[in-house]
Design an enzyme around this catalytic site. Sequence first.
Site, mmCIF file in Angstrom:
data_model
loop_
_atom_site.group_PDB
_atom_site.id
_atom_site.type_symbol
_atom_site.label_atom_id
_atom_site.label_comp_id
_atom_site.label_asym_id
_atom_site.label_seq_id
_atom_site.Cartn_x
_atom_site.Cartn_y
_atom_site.Cartn_z
ATOM 1 N N ASN A 9 0.867 -1.181 0.000
ATOM 2 C CA ASN A 9 0.000 0.000 0.000
ATOM 3 C C ASN A 9 0.906 1.234 0.000
ATOM 4 O O ASN A 9 1.485 1.575 1.016
ATOM 5 C CB ASN A 9 -0.891 -0.032 1.253
ATOM 6 N N TRP A 10 1.013 1.852 -1.168
ATOM 7 C CA TRP A 10 1.956 2.978 -1.304
ATOM 8 C C TRP A 10 1.429 4.251 -0.650
ATOM 9 O O TRP A 10 2.164 5.221 -0.505
ATOM 10 C CB TRP A 10 2.254 3.246 -2.775
ATOM 11 N N LYS A 11 0.160 4.282 -0.320
ATOM 12 C CA LYS A 11 -0.469 5.486 0.248
ATOM 13 C C LYS A 11 -0.184 6.701 -0.654
ATOM 14 O O LYS A 11 -0.054 6.532 -1.862
ATOM 15 C CB LYS A 11 0.006 5.698 1.686
ATOM 16 N N HIS A 102 -9.635 1.329 4.843
ATOM 17 C CA HIS A 102 -8.348 1.510 5.520
ATOM 18 C C HIS A 102 -8.551 2.484 6.687
ATOM 19 O O HIS A 102 -9.323 3.440 6.577
ATOM 20 C CB HIS A 102 -7.302 2.046 4.541
ATOM 21 N N GLU A 104 -6.912 4.888 7.732
ATOM 22 C CA GLU A 104 -6.688 6.307 7.413
ATOM 23 C C GLU A 104 -7.900 6.898 6.701
ATOM 24 O O GLU A 104 -8.237 8.071 6.895
ATOM 25 C CB GLU A 104 -5.410 6.443 6.563
ATOM 26 N N GLU A 174 -5.496 -4.716 10.565
ATOM 27 C CA GLU A 174 -4.433 -3.730 10.773
ATOM 28 C C GLU A 174 -4.698 -2.952 12.065
ATOM 29 O O GLU A 174 -5.462 -1.976 12.048
ATOM 30 C CB GLU A 174 -4.397 -2.743 9.612
ATOM 31 N N GLY A 180 2.401 2.381 10.680
ATOM 32 C CA GLY A 180 3.369 3.474 10.515
ATOM 33 C C GLY A 180 4.082 3.873 11.799
ATOM 34 O O GLY A 180 4.741 4.910 11.843
ATOM 35 N N SER A 220 3.365 -1.934 10.383
ATOM 36 C CA SER A 220 4.819 -2.005 10.617
ATOM 37 C C SER A 220 5.398 -3.392 10.342
ATOM 38 O O SER A 220 6.310 -3.846 11.035
ATOM 39 C CB SER A 220 5.160 -1.552 12.040
ATOM 40 N N GLY A 241 2.852 -1.102 4.240
ATOM 41 C CA GLY A 241 2.906 0.314 3.894
ATOM 42 C C GLY A 241 4.337 0.743 3.630
ATOM 43 O O GLY A 241 4.882 0.542 2.541
ATOM 44 N N GLY A 242 4.980 1.328 4.641
ATOM 45 C CA GLY A 242 6.322 1.892 4.493
ATOM 46 C C GLY A 242 7.317 0.973 3.800
ATOM 47 O O GLY A 242 8.060 1.400 2.909
#
Length: 257
Positions: A9-11, A102, A104, A174, A180, A220, A241-242
């Site tokens: 997930n590149w956000k 998600h 966010e 999640e 993150g 994470s 993600g990251g």
Amino acid sequence: MRKKIVAGNWKMNLTYSEGVSLAEEICKRLNEAGVKNLDLMPEVLFFPPYIHLSQVTKISEGLKGVFSGAQNCHTEPKGAYTGEISAPMIKSTGATHVLVGHSERRAYFGEDDQMLVAKVKAALENELIPVFCCGEKLPEREKENHFEVVRAQIENGIFWLDETGFENVVIAYEPVWAIGTGVTASPEQAQEMHAFIRKLIKEKYGDDLAEKTTILYGGSCNPKNAASLFSQDDVDGGLIGGASLKADDFIEIIKSF
Ligand code: PGA
């Protein structure tokens, strides 16, 4: 055996050219590693920003088991919703998946259960696989309310589906406190919640469907902890993600099964 998936997930990261280069690099290396011929490897999904989606889909199309999806979609197929993107538009790029709910999106864009139901419906009507996200916030876990929070998210978001619809859903657990933050759920915490989710599915849809449903862990997840998370019985992969923004890290995670 149920499907294993590693999804990136590149956000809201990477310019168009950076995103295209990243997808090219990852696909090139998966290809070199002969991954396309190894049925044991997990399915790999890219969730880039919308404007990258068409090109990233073209890049991934050459590789067996590599697909792409959008990070969100609107509930309506078209109309006067300036700035929005619909499920038929996503489908028209060749993408196959869409993230729904998600944390966010829930937190910053006010997405509630009712909206998520409509998004899951829009996705399935357009033959996109919804990756339905759920997970508790830190205070909810501290109050030991996490199971009830996740139960409500799942019951309200996807348990209205009939069996045929539910068969096409992927779930991502999640915990919000792990996203993150660098604080990962322990393998035991992840397993405990994944087993709980699978039990809910079993009670609602029966053994077969519960056994078939892919449940991803997100929060994470990185090359160091992926193997211990993925080795848990009910953890079928990760939503990353990251660590999905660096080819080395993402490839390492894919190889963690
Ligand atoms: P993270 O994000 O891996 O950076 O914690 C996961 C996600 O939000 O999907």
